[in-house]
Design an enzyme around this catalytic site. Structure first.
Site, PDB file in Angstrom:
ATOM      1  N   LYS A   8      42.370   6.570 -27.449  1.00 25.44           N
ATOM      2  CA  LYS A   8      41.219   5.672 -27.315  1.00 25.44           C
ATOM      3  C   LYS A   8      41.588   4.442 -26.490  1.00 25.44           C
ATOM      4  CE  LYS A   8      39.981   2.323 -29.945  1.00 25.44           C
ATOM      5  NZ  LYS A   8      39.594   1.428 -31.045  1.00 25.44           N
TER       6      LYS A   8
ATOM      7  N   ASP B  44      36.107   6.684 -30.290  1.00 21.73           N
ATOM      8  CA  ASP B  44      36.506   6.038 -31.534  1.00 21.73           C
ATOM      9  C   ASP B  44      35.677   6.638 -32.667  1.00 21.73           C
ATOM     10  OD1 ASP B  44      33.996   5.025 -31.197  1.00 21.73           O
ATOM     11  OD2 ASP B  44      34.618   2.949 -30.895  1.00 21.73           O
TER      12      ASP B  44
END
Length: 203
Positions: free
Chosen positions: A113, A131
């Site tokens: 991420k 996420d």
């Protein structure tokens, strides 16, 4: 249809990243782990007022950062990572943040991420950061049926054109905070409910 809905999410929940410098994006994203945006912004602003470059942070002791980044939570661990990342960038990359996923993932505390956010925001490269919000919403809408964010990233890349990869993260985060919340999502207020698997199964 999925591409059209993704564009609507981006349109309704636009998110502009003020900071574009790859190093500052990287450090701010490390600070953002497991905390809210407002806390990240406060901590990053305090940190960068004192330490303006990877070279300055590489010379710092982690404990020097504690008070500056306390609001971001887990500040001891984050301070150690920030100093370590800065040292590596100076020693291995001549003071410049690496611009490939493979190299970014070698940095301590940097997962997919974080790496993808740096690639998109800092380098304007096609990258899809997934996420918990992106993972949850993509499954709720019925776009994917996945168990991990990494699986979601892989599937979304097949479903969305490259130009939407970067923007969809920030927009889904906003959508997830305001409407498609983890608990008690505001389905009745949601403009996507007709196209949502979760809503149609629930109601």
């Amino acid at each position: 249809m999925i591409e059209k809905i993704a564009k609507e999410i981006i349109k309704h929940f636009p998110r502009d990243h003020k900071e574009k410098d790859p190093f500052r994006v990287l450090i701010a994203t490390v600070l953002s782990q497991r905390t809210r945006d407002e806390n990240t912004e406060k901590a990053a602003n305090k940190l960068f007022r004192i330490y303006r470059s990877p070279r300055e942070l590489a010379k710092a002791r982690p404990e020097n950062l504690y008070d500056l980044i306390k609001e971001s939570g887990m500040y001891r661990q984050k301070a150690e990572r920030i100093v370590e990342i800065s040292k590596i960038i100076i020693e291995k990359y001549e003071g410049k943040v690496p611009n490939t996923l493979e190299e970014l993932l070698k940095l301590p505390g940097v997962g997919r991420k974080t790496a993808n956010i740096v690639l998109w925001v800092g380098f304007k490269k096609p990258a899809l950061a997934v996420d918990t919000h992106v993972h949850r919403i993509s499954n709720r809408l019925g776009w994917v049926k996945t168990k991990t964010p990494e699986e979601t990233e892989k599937e979304l890349k097949k479903l969305l054109p490259e130009e939407l990869w970067g923007p969809i993260n920030g927009s889904m985060v906003e959508f997830g905070r305001r409407i498609c919340r983890p608990v008690n999502p505001k389905c009745e207020e949601c403009f996507l409910r007709e196209h949502c698997k979760f809503y149609n199964e629930r109601y």
